[in-house]
Design a protein around this motif. Structure first.
Motif, PDB file in Angstrom:
ATOM      1  N   THR A  63       0.682  -1.362   0.146  1.00  0.00           N
ATOM      2  CA  THR A  63      -0.095   0.000  -0.013  1.00  0.00           C
ATOM      3  C   THR A  63       0.832   1.253   0.186  1.00  0.00           C
ATOM      4  OG1 THR A  63      -1.810  -1.158   0.916  1.00  0.00           O
ATOM      5  CG2 THR A  63      -1.924   1.353   1.007  1.00  0.00           C
ATOM      6  N   VAL A  67       1.041   4.171  -2.924  1.00  0.00           N
ATOM      7  CA  VAL A  67       0.786   5.605  -2.695  1.00  0.00           C
ATOM      8  C   VAL A  67       1.785   6.327  -3.054  1.00  0.00           C
ATOM      9  CG1 VAL A  67       0.337   7.271  -0.661  1.00  0.00           C
ATOM     10  CG2 VAL A  67      -0.986   5.212  -0.770  1.00  0.00           C
ATOM     11  N   GLY A 142      -2.879  10.586   3.359  1.00  0.00           N
ATOM     12  CA  GLY A 142      -4.148  10.170   3.625  1.00  0.00           C
ATOM     13  C   GLY A 142      -4.107   9.026   4.795  1.00  0.00           C
ATOM     14  N   LEU A 296      -3.673  16.706  -4.170  1.00  0.00           N
ATOM     15  CA  LEU A 296      -4.399  16.063  -3.392  1.00  0.00           C
ATOM     16  C   LEU A 296      -5.793  16.773  -3.310  1.00  0.00           C
ATOM     17  CD1 LEU A 296      -2.487  15.238  -0.022  1.00  0.00           C
ATOM     18  CD2 LEU A 296      -3.243  13.671  -1.738  1.00  0.00           C
ATOM     19  N   ARG A 302      -8.068  12.102  -5.505  1.00  0.00           N
ATOM     20  CA  ARG A 302      -8.955  11.786  -4.652  1.00  0.00           C
ATOM     21  C   ARG A 302      -9.623  10.326  -4.651  1.00  0.00           C
ATOM     22  NH1 ARG A 302      -9.099  15.791  -0.551  1.00  0.00           N
ATOM     23  NH2 ARG A 302     -10.822  14.982   0.361  1.00  0.00           N
ATOM     24  N   LEU A 305      -7.129   7.568  -4.609  1.00  0.00           N
ATOM     25  CA  LEU A 305      -6.881   7.150  -3.164  1.00  0.00           C
ATOM     26  C   LEU A 305      -7.979   6.289  -2.528  1.00  0.00           C
ATOM     27  CD1 LEU A 305      -4.823  10.266  -2.036  1.00  0.00           C
ATOM     28  CD2 LEU A 305      -3.745   7.783  -2.218  1.00  0.00           C
ATOM     29  N   ILE A 310      -7.788   4.252   0.904  1.00  0.00           N
ATOM     30  CA  ILE A 310      -7.294   5.495   1.701  1.00  0.00           C
ATOM     31  C   ILE A 310      -7.901   6.449   1.692  1.00  0.00           C
ATOM     32  CG2 ILE A 310      -5.039   7.006   1.648  1.00  0.00           C
ATOM     33  CD1 ILE A 310      -4.255   3.945   2.094  1.00  0.00           C
ATOM     34  N   PRO A 312      -8.278  10.360   1.693  1.00  0.00           N
ATOM     35  CA  PRO A 312      -7.293  11.468   1.432  1.00  0.00           C
ATOM     36  C   PRO A 312      -7.543  12.551   2.817  1.00  0.00           C
ATOM     37  CG  PRO A 312      -8.569  11.086  -0.390  1.00  0.00           C
ATOM     38  CD  PRO A 312      -9.206  10.460   0.734  1.00  0.00           C
TER      39      PRO A 312
END
Length: 343
Positions: A63, A67, A142, A296, A302, A305, A310, A312
């Protein structure tokens, strides 16, 4: 003398030839030095034409790695820079974080930090670096809940059933995590202490290996990040019975929090953000932080994610620094009472 006009023409007077010859090289040298200084000042402006490295203290494919690569691609576009993601796995993340701490503090080496990185000093006080002392925040990316999950092959349908079984058969129910000394390990032991149960920790070398054994039923219970478990929920291989965040996860709105289940002490998340060596110039930190906030804020970022589990949570560097300090202090309060050991 008071009425006499004094004339000073050093370079036009025939008698000043020596003075002219002596001064001209000095002036030339000064001009050259100023030109060099100006060139260096321009090259010192951040970002320069050298690549930015993001060191991930875990192996590729996890993960955090995913990211970091997503953030890196978008930062590169915003900054018009080459951004390289470099994996430095080993020693529960200590090797990668040490590489960040020891890197030149010029804004071109960053680290992907997480909750487990903030735990390292608490679990391993012998480390030569300290998270709070040697790193500074760039920005929060996040967070994701830690999930309490059960295999679909197990008889458990709820968190209460897991606790009841553990009380009925102390020391017989194993739970899987991605490794000893991780925030998942801490949450598992913390929860066991609060619930008054005895469960067996089974550390794996990563979330992927742990998930395989949960799916097969070999590990009936798991304490893992939510992101890698979401796909297993969709296929029916796993049931998530609780999450650790103070509020329910938008990805699983029907799953209760530990706070709702009577354990308000455990209201935390796994988080991810960028850090840099503590002496990194403010100008570089500010610009990188601003770039992170910009990417972001984008809807596509967003959504990507969120699709990976995840949530944000953009924080600028000043807020992130405060968050990091508080996170480490939370572990410093909790861990000593659990008698945890790295296995």
């Amino acid at each position: 003398m008071s009425g006499q006009r004094i004339s000073w023409e050093p370079f036009d007077h025939p008698g000043n030839t020596f003075v002219k010859m002596a001064v001209q090289p000095v002036i030339g040298a000064l001009v050259f030095a100023l030109a060099i200084a100006n060139t260096c000042a321009v090259r010192a402006a951040w970002p320069d034409d050298q690549p930015v490295r993001i060191i991930v203290p875990q192996a590729a494919g996890g993960t955090n790695d995913t990211v970091a690569r997503l953030v890196g691609v978008n930062l590169g576009r915003v900054l018009s820079q080459v951004v390289i993601v470099e994996n430095r796995a080993g020693a529960s993340g200590a090797i990668g974080i040490q590489a960040v701490v020891q890197a030149r503090a010029d804004g071109y080496t960053l680290g992907l930090a997480s909750d487990s990185a903030a735990l390292l000093n608490v679990m391993q006080p012998q480390l030569v670096w300290q998270f709070k002392r040697d790193l500074r925040g760039i920005g929060m990316i996040g967070e994701q809940p830690i999930s309490i999950s059960v295999s679909a092959r197990s008889p458990y349908k709820s968190f209460e059933e897991v606790v009841a079984a553990a009380k009925a058969r102390p020391g017989t129910i194993p739970y899987a995590t991605s490794g000893a000394g991780t925030s998942q390990n801490v949450v598992g032991e913390w929860l066991a202490k609060l619930a008054g149960i005895q469960i067996i920790h089974i550390p794996y070398k990563g979330g992927g290996e742990a998930t395989k054994d949960v799916l097969s039923g070999q590990a009936p219970v798991a304490v893992l990040g939510l992101a890698p478990m979401l796909a297993q929920v969709k296929t029916g291989g796993v049931r998530i019975v609780a999450v650790t965040t103070a509020r329910r996860s938008p990805s699983l709105p029907n799953v209760p929090t530990l706070t709702e289940l009577g354990y308000p002490q455990i209201a935390l998340a796994q988080w991810a953000g960028l850090v840099a060596p503590v002496s990194t110039p403010e100008s570089a930190v500010r610009r990188m932080s601003d770039a992170m906030l910009k990417i972001l804020a984008g809807e596509e970022m967003r959504q990507r994610l969120s699709a990976g589990g995840i949530d944000p949570k953009p924080l600028a560097y000043q807020e992130f620094d405060k968050f990091l300090k508080e996170n480490v202090e939370t572990w410093e309060r909790v861990v000593p009472s659990l008698n945890l050991k790295l296995e």
